[in-house]
Write a protein that holds these residues in place. Structure first.
Motif, PDB file in Angstrom:
ATOM      1  N   TYR A  20      41.200  43.012  47.590  1.00  0.00           N
ATOM      2  CA  TYR A  20      41.769  42.220  46.493  1.00  0.00           C
ATOM      3  C   TYR A  20      42.513  40.993  47.024  1.00  0.00           C
ATOM      4  CZ  TYR A  20      44.512  41.161  42.282  1.00  0.00           C
ATOM      5  OH  TYR A  20      45.084  40.531  41.192  1.00  0.00           O
ATOM      6  N   MET A  53      40.154  48.569  40.936  1.00  0.00           N
ATOM      7  CA  MET A  53      40.742  47.290  41.295  1.00  0.00           C
ATOM      8  C   MET A  53      41.411  46.632  40.085  1.00  0.00           C
ATOM      9  SD  MET A  53      39.102  44.007  43.334  1.00  0.00           S
ATOM     10  CE  MET A  53      38.968  44.855  44.903  1.00  0.00           C
ATOM     11  N   ARG A  57      45.270  45.434  39.877  1.00  0.00           N
ATOM     12  CA  ARG A  57      45.751  44.146  39.391  1.00  0.00           C
ATOM     13  C   ARG A  57      46.844  44.327  38.347  1.00  0.00           C
ATOM     14  NH1 ARG A  57      42.231  39.853  35.901  1.00  0.00           N
ATOM     15  NH2 ARG A  57      42.595  41.476  34.360  1.00  0.00           N
TER      16      ARG A  57
END
Length: 203
Positions: A20, A53, A57
């Motif tokens: 990321y 992911m 976030r």
């Protein structure tokens, strides 16, 4: 049909966080090279990693918030944690780590054949007399997937052989397997998948 049990472990958040944070920082496309490579390494489908992911976030749990605070501003500490995790889990040598574990590999086989799926998509968008090395679309795809145009054409010729035999059942090559899976399906679904898979080759 029962859904396969996920192989996800909480330690893998570090691997996702490292991906990321790679520039450009943020949520990576589901079929980007980094996401696909990690999926194959962990034997976890890209869709599941993408969903994880997205959670990363959002930092939707106190645990993720704490992990983010600890590692996001210290690339060296994160790299050290990832390195130790890979050594402990045997990642990168999955043959040993997954011995005795029953894994459904249909999606993995698909990802290992990304180039063949993209060629099949182009095959359905061309007419036979344009399936030649001089065709701009053939050259463009060849550049994208780092193949020679003549090799792309050869795969297309194999797809033509599959198409000319309606009850084609042999699966001696990967391209024949791809034809069995997608050749008689809706071309629009294939085109949508191909558009996503192109991300694997884009940096």
């Amino acid at each position: 049909m029962a859904r396969n049990k996920s192989l996800w472990q909480d330690e893998y958040w570090l691997l996702l966080m490292q991906l990321y944070l790679k520039k450009p920082q943020g949520l990576k496309p589901m079929y980007s090279k980094g996401m696909v490579d990690l999926a194959l390494e962990l034997h976890i489908p890209p869709q599941e990693l993408y969903d994880k992911m997205f959670r990363l976030r959002s930092l939707d749990t106190p645990r993720l918030e704490k992990m983010w605070e600890k590692y996001s501003k210290s690339p060296k500490l994160l790299a050290k944690g990832v390195r130790m995790l890979r050594q402990m889990k045997g990642l990168g040598s999955a043959g040993g780590f997954f011995d005795g574990v029953e894994i459904q590999e249909s999606w993995e086989s698909e990802l290992r054949s990304i180039d063949l799926i993209l060629i099949l998509d182009l095959y359905f968008r061309l007419v036979p007399n344009t399936m030649v090395v001089e065709t701009p679309e053939v050259q463009q795809l060849a550049r994208l997937i780092k193949m020679k145009p003549k090799d792309v054409v050869e795969v297309m010729m194999e797809y033509r052989r599959c198409e000319s035999t309606p009850k084609y059942e042999e699966q001696g090559t990967k391209s024949e397997e791809i034809w069995q899976r997608y050749g008689n399906d809706n071309p629009e679904k294939l085109a949508a998948l191909a558009a996503q898979l192109e991300e694997y080759y884009r940096k």
